[in-house]
Design a protein around this motif. Structure first.
Motif, PDB file in Angstrom:
ATOM      1  N   TYR A  97     -13.929  -4.770  -0.571  1.00  0.00           N
ATOM      2  CA  TYR A  97     -15.064  -4.786  -1.496  1.00  0.00           C
ATOM      3  C   TYR A  97     -14.654  -5.353  -2.844  1.00  0.00           C
ATOM      4  O   TYR A  97     -13.540  -5.101  -3.315  1.00  0.00           O
ATOM      5  CB  TYR A  97     -15.570  -3.356  -1.734  1.00  0.00           C
ATOM      6  CG  TYR A  97     -16.396  -2.769  -0.623  1.00  0.00           C
ATOM      7  CD1 TYR A  97     -17.770  -2.653  -0.758  1.00  0.00           C
ATOM      8  CD2 TYR A  97     -15.812  -2.298   0.544  1.00  0.00           C
ATOM      9  CE1 TYR A  97     -18.541  -2.096   0.243  1.00  0.00           C
ATOM     10  CE2 TYR A  97     -16.576  -1.742   1.557  1.00  0.00           C
ATOM     11  CZ  TYR A  97     -17.937  -1.641   1.401  1.00  0.00           C
ATOM     12  OH  TYR A  97     -18.701  -1.085   2.388  1.00  0.00           O
ATOM     13  N   ASP A  98     -15.554  -6.093  -3.481  1.00  0.00           N
ATOM     14  CA  ASP A  98     -15.338  -6.486  -4.872  1.00  0.00           C
ATOM     15  C   ASP A  98     -15.354  -5.254  -5.766  1.00  0.00           C
ATOM     16  O   ASP A  98     -14.607  -5.167  -6.727  1.00  0.00           O
ATOM     17  CB  ASP A  98     -16.432  -7.454  -5.349  1.00  0.00           C
ATOM     18  CG  ASP A  98     -16.271  -8.841  -4.755  1.00  0.00           C
ATOM     19  OD1 ASP A  98     -15.150  -9.204  -4.354  1.00  0.00           O
ATOM     20  OD2 ASP A  98     -17.282  -9.556  -4.686  1.00  0.00           O
ATOM     21  N   ASP A  99     -16.226  -4.317  -5.422  1.00  0.00           N
ATOM     22  CA  ASP A  99     -16.328  -3.048  -6.135  1.00  0.00           C
ATOM     23  C   ASP A  99     -15.765  -1.961  -5.224  1.00  0.00           C
ATOM     24  O   ASP A  99     -16.461  -1.474  -4.339  1.00  0.00           O
ATOM     25  CB  ASP A  99     -17.796  -2.750  -6.475  1.00  0.00           C
ATOM     26  CG  ASP A  99     -17.979  -1.396  -7.129  1.00  0.00           C
ATOM     27  OD1 ASP A  99     -16.965  -0.745  -7.496  1.00  0.00           O
ATOM     28  OD2 ASP A  99     -19.139  -0.965  -7.264  1.00  0.00           O
ATOM     29  N   PRO A 100     -14.481  -1.596  -5.389  1.00  0.00           N
ATOM     30  CA  PRO A 100     -13.847  -0.628  -4.493  1.00  0.00           C
ATOM     31  C   PRO A 100     -14.578   0.711  -4.385  1.00  0.00           C
ATOM     32  O   PRO A 100     -14.502   1.370  -3.361  1.00  0.00           O
ATOM     33  CB  PRO A 100     -12.454  -0.431  -5.089  1.00  0.00           C
ATOM     34  CG  PRO A 100     -12.202  -1.668  -5.871  1.00  0.00           C
ATOM     35  CD  PRO A 100     -13.552  -2.101  -6.390  1.00  0.00           C
ATOM     36  N   ASP A 101     -15.326   1.100  -5.414  1.00  0.00           N
ATOM     37  CA  ASP A 101     -16.062   2.356  -5.340  1.00  0.00           C
ATOM     38  C   ASP A 101     -17.167   2.304  -4.289  1.00  0.00           C
ATOM     39  O   ASP A 101     -17.572   3.330  -3.751  1.00  0.00           O
ATOM     40  CB  ASP A 101     -16.653   2.735  -6.700  1.00  0.00           C
ATOM     41  CG  ASP A 101     -15.590   3.281  -7.637  1.00  0.00           C
ATOM     42  OD1 ASP A 101     -14.552   3.771  -7.143  1.00  0.00           O
ATOM     43  OD2 ASP A 101     -15.798   3.210  -8.860  1.00  0.00           O
ATOM     44  N   ALA A 102     -17.648   1.102  -3.982  1.00  0.00           N
ATOM     45  CA  ALA A 102     -18.737   0.968  -3.015  1.00  0.00           C
ATOM     46  C   ALA A 102     -18.320   1.445  -1.624  1.00  0.00           C
ATOM     47  O   ALA A 102     -19.132   1.979  -0.887  1.00  0.00           O
ATOM     48  CB  ALA A 102     -19.214  -0.477  -2.953  1.00  0.00           C
ATOM     49  N   GLY A 103     -17.063   1.269  -1.261  1.00  0.00           N
ATOM     50  CA  GLY A 103     -16.595   1.707   0.054  1.00  0.00           C
ATOM     51  C   GLY A 103     -15.599   2.841  -0.017  1.00  0.00           C
ATOM     52  O   GLY A 103     -14.810   3.052   0.889  1.00  0.00           O
TER      53      GLY A 103
END
Length: 145
Positions: A112-118
């Motif tokens: 993910y570009d945004d690690p919090d998303a996964g």
């Protein structure tokens, strides 16, 4: 395709970068792919059915172990959510999983570009022998206790 010889930190950095390139075919494999495309349709139908069966085998085992399973349609990875176990950090979960169960998983957030998303998602692969999938599912049931 390449080889690397270096000190530990440099080899580690190269291996980290390589994990994002593993599924990219090198030029020599194009000849093998051309040969594979000459195989009869029945080969691919059987191959697809076999992978679907393995997907279902592992998916059922993961559900029985308590995972929330996102059933894939076109890959040999099953994404799961670890929050049913009270877990929120996929990195920590994946680092501890081999010691807890003798099974490995990959935190999805690395993709993910945004690690919090996964953050609470991990993936398992099902392109393994049936006995390996059965054993992994059995070992993962330890998480429920």
């Amino acid at each position: 395709m390449a080889w690397v010889t270096a000190n530990g930190p440099l080899v580690s950095a190269v291996r980290t970068a390589k994990q994002y390139l593993t599924y990219v075919s090198a030029g020599p494999f194009q000849y093998a792919i051309a040969e594979a495309l000459r195989l009869p349709d029945s080969y691919f139908e059987e191959f697809r059915a076999g992978l679907r069966r393995k997907r279902d085998l592992l998916g059922d085992g993961l559900r029985a172990a308590g995972f929330k399973v996102y059933e894939p349609q076109g890959t040999y990875f099953i994404t799961t959510d670890i929050t049913p176990f009270g877990e929120k950090d996929a990195y920590a979960f994946c680092r501890a999983l081999p010691e807890r169960c003798g099974v490995v998983a990959i935190p999805n957030s690395v993709f993910y570009d945004d690690p919090d998303a996964g953050r609470s998602q991990v993936r398992f692969t099902f392109c393994k022998r049936d006995d390996v999938l059965d054993e992994a599912a059995s070992r993962l049931q330890r998480l429920a206790s």
